[in-house]
Design a protein around this motif. Structure first.
Motif, PDB file in Angstrom:
ATOM      1  N   UNK A   1       0.791  -1.225   0.000  1.00  0.00           N
ATOM      2  CA  UNK A   1       0.000   0.000   0.000  1.00  0.00           C
ATOM      3  C   UNK A   1       0.822   1.273   0.000  1.00  0.00           C
ATOM      4  N   UNK A   2       2.135   1.134   0.096  1.00  0.00           N
ATOM      5  CA  UNK A   2       2.966   2.343   0.169  1.00  0.00           C
ATOM      6  C   UNK A   2       2.959   3.084  -1.156  1.00  0.00           C
ATOM      7  N   UNK A   3       3.176   4.384  -1.070  1.00  0.00           N
ATOM      8  CA  UNK A   3       3.065   5.237  -2.252  1.00  0.00           C
ATOM      9  C   UNK A   3       4.001   4.775  -3.359  1.00  0.00           C
ATOM     10  N   UNK A   4       3.456   4.580  -4.544  1.00  0.00           N
ATOM     11  CA  UNK A   4       4.262   4.275  -5.722  1.00  0.00           C
ATOM     12  C   UNK A   4       4.639   2.823  -5.881  1.00  0.00           C
ATOM     13  N   UNK A   5       4.437   2.022  -4.865  1.00  0.00           N
ATOM     14  CA  UNK A   5       4.852   0.618  -4.945  1.00  0.00           C
ATOM     15  C   UNK A   5       3.948  -0.145  -5.901  1.00  0.00           C
ATOM     16  N   UNK A   6       4.582  -0.836  -6.844  1.00  0.00           N
ATOM     17  CA  UNK A   6       3.818  -1.550  -7.845  1.00  0.00           C
ATOM     18  C   UNK A   6       3.826  -3.065  -7.610  1.00  0.00           C
ATOM     19  N   UNK A   7       4.965  -3.572  -7.206  1.00  0.00           N
ATOM     20  CA  UNK A   7       5.054  -5.031  -7.053  1.00  0.00           C
ATOM     21  C   UNK A   7       6.265  -5.395  -6.196  1.00  0.00           C
ATOM     22  N   UNK A   8       6.122  -6.507  -5.498  1.00  0.00           N
ATOM     23  CA  UNK A   8       7.263  -7.043  -4.758  1.00  0.00           C
ATOM     24  C   UNK A   8       7.484  -8.448  -5.302  1.00  0.00           C
ATOM     25  N   UNK A   9       8.677  -8.724  -5.801  1.00  0.00           N
ATOM     26  CA  UNK A   9       8.896 -10.014  -6.464  1.00  0.00           C
ATOM     27  C   UNK A   9      10.121 -10.730  -5.919  1.00  0.00           C
ATOM     28  N   UNK A  10      10.038 -12.041  -5.921  1.00  0.00           N
ATOM     29  CA  UNK A  10      11.210 -12.836  -5.582  1.00  0.00           C
ATOM     30  C   UNK A  10      12.103 -12.894  -6.811  1.00  0.00           C
ATOM     31  N   UNK A  11      13.399 -12.838  -6.578  1.00  0.00           N
ATOM     32  CA  UNK A  11      14.350 -12.894  -7.684  1.00  0.00           C
ATOM     33  C   UNK A  11      15.290 -14.076  -7.425  1.00  0.00           C
ATOM     34  N   UNK A  12      15.106 -15.137  -8.173  1.00  0.00           N
ATOM     35  CA  UNK A  12      15.913 -16.335  -7.942  1.00  0.00           C
ATOM     36  C   UNK A  12      15.620 -16.909  -6.560  1.00  0.00           C
ATOM     37  N   UNK A  13      16.640 -17.583  -6.020  1.00  0.00           N
ATOM     38  CA  UNK A  13      16.471 -18.215  -4.706  1.00  0.00           C
ATOM     39  C   UNK A  13      16.913 -17.322  -3.575  1.00  0.00           C
TER      40      UNK A  13
END
Lengths: 179, 736
Positions: free
Chosen positions: B256-268
Motif C-alpha cells: 500500500x505504500x506510495x508508488x509501490x507496484x510489485x514485490x517479487x522474488x528474484x531467484x532463490x
C-alpha cells in the motif's frame, strides 16, 4: 522398463545427484517431462564438417565419437540441439536436444550423446531412449570448460548415426584468456 | 540528476536493430552513449560499410566501430586511433559507434571480443583493428582507382583524400565509399601494417572522443540516469550472508505504500521492490519484512578466516607457481634468514555508480541496457535469464560510472533485472542497487597473507627467497576449469611474480620458491583492478627493501643487481630513480621509496617522496611513475590512466578494507570504506618508455601496484617502522 529414459552422466554434469562416471540414474517419466516443456523449434542441421574431414575436431572428442560409432558413417542433421551461443561462465549451461522420430519398436532413437571438444572429458551426457519414451527429447544442464564446439550425436535403432553441433562462446574466458 | 528525458514513442525502443549503426538503431535518441563531436546519424541510409570496422558517410564522416567498453580509460579513442592510422582518414571527422553484442552474434563475432578488462582493450585488439582500417583503405583506393581506370598501386590515401600521383587527380573518401562498399574485403593475412616509425595518429595525445565536457557538466548519461516512457524503478536485496537463501517476505506490509507496484522474488536468494521511483522502492524495501535462511556461513567471522590464512603460511602443502634452484637447502645452510609477514585485505570495487541495469521483457524479445565492461557477457546473462533464444535478445551498452573489474565477468545485476522484467512483461524496469547492497554484494579482491623469507650467507649475499602466499583464489570460484587444468593451482595468484609471460617476475634469485597455500572463503572473489598484482607488489617490493637493508646495499642498487637480465625492468626502475633524484640526498624531512613490477604485458616502476609528521601523518610530495607498454597509442591518456590508477591504489593502501562479521561484509558505505580526496592526491609524473616488441602491454592496471610499496618503503626510511598490513588506517596512519 518402466521408465523410458536412462541418463548416463559424466563427472561434469551439474544435476543435484551424486556424480560418478557413467552412473545410471532414472529421471522422471518423459511423458510428464514433455508436458512440462514444449518442443518449439524445428530440427536444425548446424553441423558443417563431413565425417571424413573431422581433422578439425580435437582428438579426444573424435575418439569419444568413434568409440560410440565404430566404423559406421555419421550423417549430418536430424538432431535438434539447443545451446546458447553465448554463455556467461560455463558452470551451468541449459541444453535441449531431440530427434523427431515416431519412436515405434522398429523406428526409434536409441540414444543421444553430447560430446564436447574442449572439456577435460569429451563425454558430457548420454541419454538413452526406448520406444516407451514417446519422444526422443531431453533437456538438462551441463558444464562447459571453455568456448568451444559441442556435438549432439544420435544413435538410431536402424544402426545409423546423425549429428549436429553448436558453437558457443563462454564470455568469462575472455577475462582470463591470457592465462 | 537532471538527465535529459528523450522524447520517444514506446514502439521505438522495442523495434529491432538495423545493420549499419546498431548501437543507436533502436531509435533511442539519447544524448549519445558516447558523446562525440561528430555524432553519427543512426539511420543515414547512404552511409557505406567498408569492411566491418569502418563506415564512411558521403560528407567524409568516418564512423569507427568499437566493441570494447569505454569507461573513462580511453579505449574508444585509442582503438579509433589504431584504425584511423591505417585508414589514413582525417582524424577530425572521426566518430565512434558501438555495435551491440546481438549484432555481433548475428554477424558471427566479426568484431572479436567485447571483454574490457585485464588491461587488454588495446593490446589484444591492436592487430586486427589496424588490419580492419587498412582493409578499408585498400578498398577505398581500389574504388577510386577503378573510377579513374588506373592501377590501385599508383594511388595514395592521406587525410581522407585519395590521390593518383601521376595525374594529380584526387577524390575524397566520402565520394567513393559507396563503390568501395561493394568490393570484396581483402584477406587480413595479406595486409601489411605500417612501420611504427611512420605513425601519424598513433602515439599522438589526441583529444579523447568521449566528451570531457559532458562529464564535467553532468550532461553525460550513465546507465543509472536512463529514463524511458512507462519505466518503473526497482531496488533489490540479496541474502546478506553469501550462500544463504531467501526464505520468505511479507509484501502485504508494503504494497500500500506510495508508488509501490510489485514485490517479487528474484531467484532463490533475493527480493525486489518495483515502484514508480527508486526512492519509493527503497523506502518500501526498508519496511519490507524479510526472512533469510542464512545458512552455515552466517557463523563465519573475520578471525576465523585470518586463522586459516595463518595456518596456510606454515602448511606443508602449497601450489608452486615459480621456483628455481633449491630454497630449502639455501635456507637450512644460511648464515642468516630474514622473515616478514604481510597482510592484504578483501576489497570492494566501490564504483561511484552502484550496480544497476535496465531491461524490458516481452514474449518474443528481451532488451537490456547495461553499464557493462563486456557486452557479450551481458547478453549471455540476458539470454539465460530471459528464457528466450539468442536471436530474440540484445544488450545496449551504456556509459558506466566506474568498472574496475566489477562489471565485466560478473553480470548478477543484469540477470536480476531480466528476472524482474520477466515478471512484469512489457514494462521497462530499471534496477538500481543501494550503496549498501553494492558494498555488501561485491565480488571481492581476494584476502591474502604472505610470508617472505630471505636467506643470506656469511658475507650477506642473498642466497634464496621464499614467497609463501596464503589466501583466496579467484579462479577456483570463478573459473574452476583453469584450476582443474593446472592440477588444483590457480596460476593467476602469481601475477607479477610468475615464471614468465605477461606477469613474469623481474628478478633472478639464486634459489627461489614462490608457492600458494590456497585458502578459499565463502566470500565471492572477483577481479579488482590489478587482480593480484596489488598484494604481490607489496609483498615482494617491501621485502626487497628489507633484504637490501640487511645486505647493506642501496635499495635501487640491490634491485638492479637482481634484474640485471631483465632490461625492461631495469629501464623503468632506472627511469624513476633518476627522475626522483635517488642518488642525490633528499631535502631534510623528505624520504624516498622505490618499487617495480611487471604485469599485463607492461613493465612499471614508481618512486615517491614523502614526509611524515607525528610519526603517522604521511604527506606524499610527488610520485614518479614509469611505464613501458611496448607502444604508446595516446600518451596523454596513458598519463591520466597512470594517475588514476594511483588514486585507486592509494585509496586501497590507506583507507580500504572489507571484513567479515557473521558471514556478512561489514562495510556498507563510504563512511567505513573510504577513498582519498583531491587534496590528498600527490602530483604524478609519468615517464612513458616504448620498449617495442611483438606483444603490446596494457595500461589500465599495471601501475596500480607500485605506488603502495614505494610509499611503504619511504615510510620506513622516515620512521624506522615497517608496516606490513594494509590498510594503513588500521595502524593509525593517515594521508594528509
Amino acid at each position: 522398463m518402466r521408465y523410458g529414459v536412462v541418463l548416463a552422466i559424466s563427472s561434469l554434469l551439474t544435476l543435484p545427484i551424486p556424480v560418478t562416471k557413467r552412473a545410471c540414474v532414472l529421471i522422471d517419466n518423459p511423458k510428464t517431462m514433455n508436458q512440462r516443456r514444449q518442443l518449439i523449434v524445428s530440427l536444425t542441421a548446424l553441423s558443417l564438417c563431413p565425417w571424413e574431414s573431422a581433422s578439425a575436431m580435437p582428438s579426444e572428442a573424435m575418439q569419444a565419437m568413434q568409440a560410440i560409432v565404430g566404423k559406421s558413417p555419421v550423417n549430418t542433421g536430424r538432431v535438434y540441439f539447443e545451446l546458447p551461443p553465448l554463455v556467461e561462465s560455463g558452470n551451468l549451461v541449459a541444453v535441449k536436444f531431440s530427434v523427431d522420430s515416431p519412436m515405434t519398436p522398429t523406428n526409434y532413437v536409441r540414444a543421444i550423446h553430447v560430446i564436447s571438444e574442449a572439456n577435460p572429458s569429451p563425454n558430457v551426457v548420454s541419454c538413452y531412449f526406448t520406444p516407451l519414451s514417446g519422444k526422443a527429447e531431453a533437456s538438462t544442464r551441463i558444464r562447459l570448460a571453455d568456448s568451444q564446439r559441442v556435438w549432439a550425436l544420435a544413435q538410431m535403432s536402424d544402426g545409423s548415426f546423425w549429428r549436429t553441433s553448436v558453437d558457443t562462446v563462454i564470455t568469462l574466458s575472455a577475462c582470463t584468456d591470457t592465462v | 540528476m537532471n538527465a535529459p528525458v528523450p522524447n520517444l514513442s514506446r514502439r521505438n525502443f522495442i523495434v529491432g536493430s538495423s545493420a549499419v549503426t546498431a548501437g543507436l538503431a533502436i531509435g533511442l535518441d539519447l544524448p549519445g552513449f558516447i558523446s562525440t563531436a561528430n555524432a553519427t546519424t543512426a539511420s543515414n541510409a547512404s552511409a557505406a560499410e567498408i569492411g566491418v570496422w569502418v563506415v564512411i558517410q558521403p560528407n567524409d564522416t568516418v564512423v569507427i566501430r568499437v566493441v570494447r567498453s569505454e569507461m573513462g580509460q580511453g579505449t574508444i579513442t585509442g582503438l579509433a586511433q589504431l584504425v584511423a592510422e591505417e585508414l589514413e582518414c582525417n582524424w577530425s571527422k572521426v566518430t565512434v559507434d558501438y555495435p551491440t553484442p546481438g549484432e555481433s552474434l548475428k554477424r558471427k563475432g566479426v568484431w572479436g571480443s567485447f571483454s574490457t578488462g585485464g588491461s587488454r582493450g588495446i593490446r589484444t585488439s591492436e592487430d586486427y583493428v589496424r588490419k580492419g582500417g587498412a582493409a578499408a583503405r585498400l578498398m577505398l583506393i581500389e574504388a577510386a582507382a577503378n573510377q579513374w581506370g588506373v592501377a590501385p598501386g599508383e594511388c595514395l590515401a592521406s587525410n581522407s583524400i585519395i590521390t593518383h600521383q601521376a595525374s594529380g587527380r584526387t577524390v575524397s573518401f566520402g565520394k567513393v565509399a559507396a563503390a568501395a562498399a561493394k568490393l570484396p574485403v581483402p584477406d587480413a593475412k595479406g595486409i601489411q601494417l605500417k612501420d611504427p616509425k611512420r605513425w601519424k595518429v598513433i602515439g599522438k595525445p589526441v583529444d579523447r572522443l568521449d566528451s570531457l565536457a559532458d562529464k564535467v557538466t553532468g550532461k553525460q548519461v550513465y546507465a543509472i540516469d536512463l529514463k524511458m516512457p512507462g519505466m518503473l524503478n526497482a531496488t533489490i536485496k540479496e541474502c546478506p550472508v553469501f550462500g544463504g537463501k531467501l526464505k520468505s517476505f511479507d509484501a502485504s506490509k508494503v504494497n500500500g505504500m506510495k508508488g509501490v507496484k510489485k514485490v517479487v522474488q528474484v531467484g532463490d536468494t533475493a527480493v525486489a521492490v518495483v515502484a514508480d521511483t527508486f526512492w519509493q522502492a527503497k523506502m518500501a524495501m526498508d519496511q519490507l519484512p524479510i526472512v533469510w535462511d542464512e545458512g552455515s556461513n552466517a557463523s563465519v567471522q573475520q578471525a576465523d578466516i585470518l586463522k586459516r590464512l595463518e595456518e596456510g603460511l606454515k602448511a606443508d602443502q602449497a601450489f608452486v607457481g615459480n621456483a628455481n634452484g633449491d630454497f630449502k637447502t639455501a635456507a637450512s645452510t644460511a648464515a642468516k634468514t630474514i622473515e616478514s609477514q604481510f597482510f592484504y585485505p578483501f576489497l570492494n570495487h566501490a564504483p561511484l555508480e552502484p550496480m544497476n541495469a535496465t531491461a524490458v521483457w516481452n514474449q518474443d524479445s528481451c532488451r537490456a541496457w547495461v553499464p557493462t565492461q563486456d557486452g557479450e557477457a551481458s547478453l549471455a546473462a540476458v539470454i539465460a535469464a530471459s528464457g528466450l533464444t539468442a536471436d530474440k535478445c540484445d544488450v545496449i551498452k551504456v556509459n558506466l560510472g566506474g568498472g574496475f573489474g566489477r562489471r565485466g565477468a560478473f553480470q548478477d545485476y543484469t540477470t536480476q533485472v531480466v528476472n524482474i522484467a520477466k515478471q512484469m512483461p512489457g514494462t521497462p524496469i530499471k534496477l538500481i542497487w543501494t550503496r549498501e547492497e553494492d558494498m555488501t554484494q561485491g565480488r571481492y579482491h581476494p584476502i591474502m597473507m604472505c610470508k617472505m623469507t630471505g636467506s643470506f650467507d656469511d658475507k650477506k649475499n642473498l642466497t634464496g627467497v621464499h614467497m609463501r602466499l596464503s589466501g583466496q583464489s579467484i579462479l577456483a570460484s570463478v573459473r574452476p576449469a583453469i584450476v582443474a587444468q593446472n592440477k588444483g593451482m590457480d596460476p593467476l595468484v602469481f601475477q607479477g611474480v610468475a615464471k614468465g609471460g605477461e606477469h613474469g617476475i623481474g628478478y633472478d634469485f639464486p634459489n627461489l620458491m614462490i608457492d600458494h597455500a590456497m585458502r578459499n572463503t565463502h566470500v565471492p572473489p572477483g577481479f579488482w583492478r590489478g587482480v593480484n598484482v596489488n598484494q604481490n607488489a607489496v609483498f615482494m617490493e617491501c621485502f626487497m627493501d628489507e633484504l637490501a637493508e640487511y645486505a647493506g646495499v642501496d635499495a635501487w642498487e640491490f634491485r638492479r643487481k637482481y634484474s640485471a637480465n631483465h632490461p625492461r625492468t631495469l629501464a623503468v626502475l632506472n627511469a624513476v630513480a633518476e627522475r626522483i633524484g635517488w642518488s642525490k640526498p633528499a631535502p631534510a624531512g623528505v624520504f624516498r621509496g622505490i618499487a617495480q613490477q611487471s604485469s599485463f604485458g607492461s613493465w612499471v616502476a614508481a618512486a615517491c617522496e614523502l614526509s611524515v609528521t607525528d610519526g603517522n601523518k604521511i604527506k606524499i610530495h610527488r610520485i614518479v611513475a614509469a611505464t613501458d607498454p611496448g607502444y604508446a597509442v595516446n600518451p596523454a591518456q596513458i598519463q591520466r590512466q597512470v594517475s588514476g590508477s594511483f588514486v585507486y591504489g592509494l585509496s586501497a593502501l590507506f583507507e580500504e578494507e572489507c571484513t567479515v562479521k557473521n558471514g556478512r561484509i561489514e562495510q556498507t558505505n563510504f563512511d567505513t570504506f573510504g577513498s582519498i580526496r583531491l587534496k590528498q592526491m600527490p602530483p604524478v609524473e609519468t615517464i612513458i618508455i616504448e620498449g617495442g616488441g611483438k606483444d603490446w602491454g596494457g595500461i589500465g592496471e599495471p601501475t596500480i601496484s607500485v605506488a603502495a610499496p614505494a610509499v611503504l618503503n619511504a615510510f620506513y626510511r622516515a620512521t624506522g617502522k615497517r608496516v606490513r598490513t594494509i590498510p594503513l588506517k588500521n595502524s593509525g596512519i593517515t594521508l594528509i
